[in-house]
Every structure is written in C-alpha cells, then in structure tokens.
Motif scaffolding. Structure first.
Motif, PDB file in Angstrom:
ATOM      1  N   PHE A  82      87.016  11.935  12.788  1.00 36.44           N
ATOM      2  CA  PHE A  82      87.209  13.632  13.033  1.00 36.44           C
ATOM      3  C   PHE A  82      88.253  14.379  11.684  1.00 36.44           C
ATOM      4  CE2 PHE A  82      86.786  11.982  17.156  1.00 36.44           C
ATOM      5  CZ  PHE A  82      86.032  12.712  17.615  1.00 36.44           C
ATOM      6  N   ALA A  83      87.620  15.330  11.263  1.00 35.11           N
ATOM      7  CA  ALA A  83      88.373  15.743  10.124  1.00 35.11           C
ATOM      8  C   ALA A  83      89.901  16.079  10.040  1.00 35.11           C
ATOM      9  CB  ALA A  83      87.615  17.095   9.711  1.00 35.11           C
ATOM     10  N   ALA A  84      90.423  16.691  11.197  1.00 41.82           N
ATOM     11  CA  ALA A  84      91.596  17.096  11.131  1.00 41.82           C
ATOM     12  C   ALA A  84      92.502  15.752  11.375  1.00 41.82           C
ATOM     13  CB  ALA A  84      91.799  17.910  12.179  1.00 41.82           C
ATOM     14  N   THR A  85      91.977  15.065  12.401  1.00 39.01           N
ATOM     15  CA  THR A  85      92.857  13.520  12.402  1.00 39.01           C
ATOM     16  C   THR A  85      92.722  12.819  10.939  1.00 39.01           C
ATOM     17  OG1 THR A  85      92.084  13.637  14.714  1.00 39.01           O
ATOM     18  CG2 THR A  85      92.845  11.582  13.538  1.00 39.01           C
ATOM     19  N   GLU A  86      91.676  12.721  10.277  1.00 43.07           N
ATOM     20  CA  GLU A  86      91.678  11.961   8.934  1.00 43.07           C
ATOM     21  C   GLU A  86      92.603  12.509   8.065  1.00 43.07           C
ATOM     22  OE1 GLU A  86      90.833   8.795   8.804  1.00 43.07           O
ATOM     23  OE2 GLU A  86      90.316   8.765  10.959  1.00 43.07           O
ATOM     24  N   LEU A  87      92.352  13.828   7.902  1.00 44.24           N
ATOM     25  CA  LEU A  87      93.382  14.469   6.766  1.00 44.24           C
ATOM     26  C   LEU A  87      94.822  14.268   7.286  1.00 44.24           C
ATOM     27  CD1 LEU A  87      91.276  18.004   6.512  1.00 44.24           C
ATOM     28  CD2 LEU A  87      91.424  16.198   4.836  1.00 44.24           C
ATOM     29  N   ASN A  88      95.159  14.453   8.401  1.00 45.72           N
ATOM     30  CA  ASN A  88      96.356  14.190   8.676  1.00 45.72           C
ATOM     31  C   ASN A  88      96.928  12.779   8.347  1.00 45.72           C
ATOM     32  OD1 ASN A  88      99.009  15.277  10.150  1.00 45.72           O
ATOM     33  ND2 ASN A  88      98.509  13.481  11.677  1.00 45.72           N
ATOM     34  N   GLU A  89      95.904  11.775   8.564  1.00 49.69           N
ATOM     35  CA  GLU A  89      96.387  10.470   8.330  1.00 49.69           C
ATOM     36  C   GLU A  89      96.557  10.133   7.012  1.00 49.69           C
ATOM     37  OE1 GLU A  89      97.246   6.435   8.695  1.00 49.69           O
ATOM     38  OE2 GLU A  89      97.407   8.108  10.154  1.00 49.69           O
ATOM     39  N   ARG A  92      99.758  10.880   5.836  1.00 51.40           N
ATOM     40  CA  ARG A  92     100.744  10.092   6.296  1.00 51.40           C
ATOM     41  C   ARG A  92     100.498   8.827   5.184  1.00 51.40           C
ATOM     42  NH1 ARG A  92     101.300   5.404   8.230  1.00 51.40           N
ATOM     43  NH2 ARG A  92      99.160   5.002   8.190  1.00 51.40           N
ATOM     44  N   HIS A  93      99.392   8.351   5.126  1.00 52.54           N
ATOM     45  CA  HIS A  93      99.011   7.065   4.557  1.00 52.54           C
ATOM     46  C   HIS A  93      99.593   7.379   3.077  1.00 52.54           C
ATOM     47  CE1 HIS A  93      97.125   3.387   2.827  1.00 52.54           C
ATOM     48  NE2 HIS A  93      96.504   4.426   1.787  1.00 52.54           N
ATOM     49  N   HIS A  94      99.404   8.309   2.397  1.00 53.16           N
ATOM     50  CA  HIS A  94      99.948   8.593   0.954  1.00 53.16           C
ATOM     51  C   HIS A  94     101.257   9.285   0.551  1.00 53.16           C
ATOM     52  CE1 HIS A  94      95.854   7.647  -0.944  1.00 53.16           C
ATOM     53  NE2 HIS A  94      95.270   8.420   0.029  1.00 53.16           N
ATOM     54  N   ASN A  95     101.817   9.478   1.890  1.00 50.69           N
ATOM     55  CA  ASN A  95     103.305   9.994   1.968  1.00 50.69           C
ATOM     56  C   ASN A  95     103.186  11.247   1.096  1.00 50.69           C
ATOM     57  OD1 ASN A  95     105.958  10.112   2.345  1.00 50.69           O
ATOM     58  ND2 ASN A  95     106.736   9.210   0.741  1.00 50.69           N
ATOM     59  N   ALA A  96     102.187  12.115   1.276  1.00 42.22           N
ATOM     60  CA  ALA A  96     102.209  13.394   0.822  1.00 42.22           C
ATOM     61  C   ALA A  96     102.991  14.556   1.310  1.00 42.22           C
ATOM     62  CB  ALA A  96     100.502  13.978   0.980  1.00 42.22           C
TER      63      ALA A  96
END
Length: 266
Positions: A82-89, A92-96
């Motif tokens: 899901f786009a929103a979930t994956e963009l949010n993840e 988090r993963h990249h510490n953006a």
C-alpha cells in the motif's frame, strides 16, 4: 531543515508538476538528499510499467536527471504494498526528515481526498509531510512562510518548525483565525507576542471566520512559500483524525502545505 526527504513517485500525468516545483522546494527546505520511492500496488492489476525491474530502470534515470538538475544526492527505491504505508516505512527505514507528495485531487472533492494517498499519509506519518498541490504555483523560495496556530500542542510543534525556517532572515507571518469555539485568546496572544519579540522579520495577523478558508485565502494572497500547521494524532487511534483544519487546508491550498506531527523535534 528537511535534510533528507522521501519523494513519492507515480506514473500519473501530473507527476511532472512535482519535478517543476522541486528546485524551489529543495532550496526553501534546505534539502540535501532525496530518495524517490515508487510503490507497486499489489492490490491492482499490474501493467508492464508496474514491474519492479521497469520501475527501477525508470527511477534510476529520473534520479540521475534530478541529481544533476538539483545539485543534491538522489537515490531511489521500489517497494510493494500500500502506497501510504510503504512511503511511511521508507521514511522510517532511511531515517528521513520528511516526505514529499503531490496532492492531485485537492479540488476534486472531500470524498476523493479522504481515499487518496495524501490523507492516508497524513494520518500515519511520524515525520513532516510536505504536500504540493497539482494546480499550485511554483513558489519563490525566499517568500514568507505562514504559521497557522491555535495555541494547541500540535501547533507548538509547528511553531518550532516555523522558527527553523526563519534562521536565515526569512520573513514570516503568524496567523490566528479566531472561531466561536476559541477559549485561549490570552495564550495565543502571548505566544504570538513571544515569537515577534524574538524575530523582528515576523508579523502577526488575527482574523475571525472559518479557519480553513482564512488560512487558504491568506496563504494565496501573501504568495506564501509554505503553510505550516500542526497535525493532530499521537496514537494509532488518534491518527484516524489529523484535525479538520489541517485536512481542509491540505485539501484546498494551492500553496505548499507542511503538516508537522506533534512529536517532531527541531
């Protein structure tokens, strides 16, 4: 400010408008790195361009082009889900420090906005969300920034972000829209006076009426580079509502909108 941002990508015709706005956005927010993220939506029928290999090749070319044009580091990533979930993840993963998305439906009605990626991201993000309207102007990066405040806890986080944008002498406007439900006039007046006392390039404005309409109207009249608002919701249940004012401004504003989660540190 937003040193590293996740940039949501799709294959829509409107996406080129995001590229048109990026130079001024990068300068305004002092972005040093972008990670372009495309999410393969596994719930939809896949086209050829939806394959991970095809998307990766496209993003590689786009990243190279944007890096040269913007003079910053640009990389890319393909995700599934899901786009929103994956963009949010991805953030988090990249510490953006933030996520940038193009709102393509802000003028198409409330129901459509409720179902799109932008609002879903606004609900779940724990980092600032920068929303660019598809029909909005390319802003002047040195234009004033606008803080819309109601003295609440989410507004205090937005205020910290707002003051960060003032460090290089940028002009700012603090806007308080008084409604019939306001009970904290003294708190907001004191808060505004404190900001002005510490930043001589900031002015304040106190108006009455509908908060969304007044904020959108003022932002467009002032040609604001950015409208900064606090996002309600610090728990999964509260995330279901980002606040009616924040949602309305994000949906209607043609100027860029930056939603700040209450727990954001600046």
């Amino acid at each position: 400010m937003l040193k590293h941002c996740i940039l949501g990508f799709d294959y829509s015709e409107s996406w080129q408008k995001t590229c048109d706005r990026l130079p001024s956005v990068v300068q305004m927010a002092d972005i040093r790195r972008l990670t372009i993220v495309y999410v393969v939506d596994t719930t939809r029928r896949m086209n050829i361009e939806d394959s991970e290999a095809a998307a990766a090749n496209h993003l590689k070319e786009l990243a190279t082009h944007l890096s040269g044009e913007l003079g910053i580091e640009v990389d890319y990533e393909v995700r599934r889900g899901f786009a929103a979930t994956e963009l949010n993840e991805a953030a988090r993963h990249h510490n953006a420090n933030g996520i940038i998305v193009l709102n393509q439906s802000h003028s198409a009605g409330r129901a459509l906005f409720y179902g799109n990626i932008t609002l879903n991201l606004a609900r779940i993000t724990r980092v600032p969300l920068l929303i660019l309207a598809a029909d909005g102007p390319v802003v002047e990066p040195t234009a004033p920034v606008l803080l819309a405040t109601d003295g609440s806890a989410p507004a205090r986080a937005a205020q910290r972000c707002f003051e960060g944008f003032l460090k290089n002498g940028r002009h700012g406007l603090v806007l308080w829209v008084e409604t019939e439900h306001d009970e904290d006039a003294d708190i907001i007046n004191n808060l505004t006076a404190d900001i002005i006392s510490r930043h001589e390039q900031v002015v304040s404005r106190h108006v009455k009426g509908d908060a969304v309409q007044q904020i959108v109207k003022t932002a467009e009249a002032e040609q604001a580079a950015l409208v900064i608002l606090g996002k309600r919701g610090t728990t999964p249940i509260q995330d279901l509502m980002i606040g009616s004012t924040a949602e309305g401004v994000a949906r209607q504003s043609r100027q860029p909108v930056l939603l700040i989660p209450a727990n954001t540190a600046f």
